[in-house]
Write a protein that holds these residues in place. Structure first.
Motif, short mmCIF file in Angstrom:
data_model
loop_
_atom_site.label_atom_id
_atom_site.label_comp_id
_atom_site.label_asym_id
_atom_site.label_seq_id
_atom_site.Cartn_x
_atom_site.Cartn_y
_atom_site.Cartn_z
N TRP A 1 1.20 -1.11 -0.28
CA TRP A 1 0.21 -0.11 -0.06
C TRP A 1 0.76 1.41 -0.22
O TRP A 1 1.44 2.19 0.88
CB TRP A 1 -1.06 0.12 0.82
CG TRP A 1 -2.13 0.63 0.76
CD1 TRP A 1 -3.51 -0.07 1.09
CD2 TRP A 1 -2.13 1.78 0.99
NE1 TRP A 1 -3.99 1.72 0.80
CE2 TRP A 1 -3.92 2.15 1.21
CE3 TRP A 1 -1.54 2.89 1.20
CZ2 TRP A 1 -4.39 3.89 1.38
CZ3 TRP A 1 -2.04 4.04 1.48
CH2 TRP A 1 -3.34 4.43 0.99
N VAL B 1 -1.45 3.60 -5.45
CA VAL B 1 -2.57 4.30 -4.24
C VAL B 1 -3.26 5.48 -5.88
O VAL B 1 -4.06 5.02 -6.49
CB VAL B 1 -2.66 4.61 -3.19
CG1 VAL B 1 -3.69 5.48 -3.07
CG2 VAL B 1 -3.01 3.61 -2.34
N ALA C 1 -2.00 -4.17 5.24
CA ALA C 1 -1.88 -2.69 4.62
C ALA C 1 -2.18 -1.96 5.44
O ALA C 1 -1.28 -1.00 5.29
CB ALA C 1 -2.86 -3.26 3.80
#
Length: 284
Positions: free
Chosen positions: A59, A64, A182
């Protein structure tokens, strides 16, 4: 390519993309979105590992923001104003940095973080990590509704938001999100940004930014007096930096809203008014 879960509210006008906070989901935006859709095309997105979006590993913010861009392409939204709350606010600024041709502007609603060595930071991180990546008992949703009452969030809104932010399990318990791995990576990313300080973090972002701080502290909780002192001290320091930045960077606007940190659940009307006013004043 990782396509994220989106709720497309429709509407006509400037495009708004709404991002939620850590351990939450796009459902937190429902009340504000219902007001913003009059005059805007509104989409809300579940961040990776949250709500109904798939996980990503690692992550990392570059991944993202790329996933958000590809998801918006799939929905025919090449350019938008990206509006984020808390973690989502940090992501909104990073999206504007990475994709200045796609981000008309960005709004960060109380999304600020601290360096890892900041006094009290370790305790905050421990509390944050304790709330996610675990199996919660069958009464979890009811407890979340009770907790939200401290902020005068209507029970139906609080219940819908709590259900959307967790995963129901066959035995009636709930899996809180994001998953532990995460969550650890997200906290590492937050500390990486926080280590720069607000002023240095905003360097290199040339899109118009609206940076909003909560104007009220969270209601005191028994045994959490230390957190009230922590958050008040950090808010003052951020406010001081923002005051200087807004005087020297004409593309940056700073506002304070009469709400606590969970403002999009607590005062969705005021949030929608603030966002709509900012978008209306954008050039072009």
């Amino acid at each position: 390519m990782t396509l994220l879960h989106v709720h497309d509210y429709g509407g006509d006008g400037p495009r708004l993309v709404l991002l939620h906070g850590f351990g939450r989901s796009l459902a937190d935006w429902s009340a504000s979105a219902a007001r913003l859709v009059a005059g805007h095309r509104v989409l809300a997105v579940d961040l990776p590992g949250h709500g109904r979006s798939p996980d990503v590993s690692p992550w990392a913010l570059p991944t993202v923001v790329r996933d958000i861009a590809e998801t918006l392409d799939a929905h025919g939204v090449p350019e938008s104003v990206v509006v984020g709350h808390s973690l989502g606010g940090l992501v909104a600024v990073e999206y504007a940095r990475a994709y200045p041709d796609r981000a008309r502007a960005a709004v960060n609603l109380d999304g600020f973080w601290w360096r890892r060595e900041y006094p009290g930071a370790e305790q905050v991180a421990e509390g944050l990590l304790a709330s996610v990546g675990a199996v919660a008992p069958a009464g979890y949703i009811e407890q979340q509704v009770i907790n939200s009452a401290r902020f005068e969030v209507p029970a139906d809104r609080a219940e819908a938001a709590a259900r959307a932010a967790a995963r129901p399990l066959p035995d009636g318990t709930w899996q809180t999100l994001p998953e532990r791995a995460a969550a650890l990576e997200i906290v590492d990313e937050l500390h990486r940004l926080g280590a720069q300080g607000v002023t240095a973090w905003l360097d290199g972002v040339d899109r118009p930014l609206l940076l909003v701080q909560a104007g009220r502290r969270l209601p005191p909780a028994p045994g959490m007096e230390w957190f009230d002192a922590f958050s008040a001290r950090f808010a003052r320091e951020v406010s001081d930096e923002l005051a200087v930045v807004s005087r020297t960077r004409p593309t940056i606007s700073v506002q304070r809203i009469d709400a606590t940190h969970p403002m999009i659940l607590e005062t969705p009307e005021a949030v929608a008014t603030l966002v709509a006013g900012f978008v209306r004043a954008l050039p072009g």
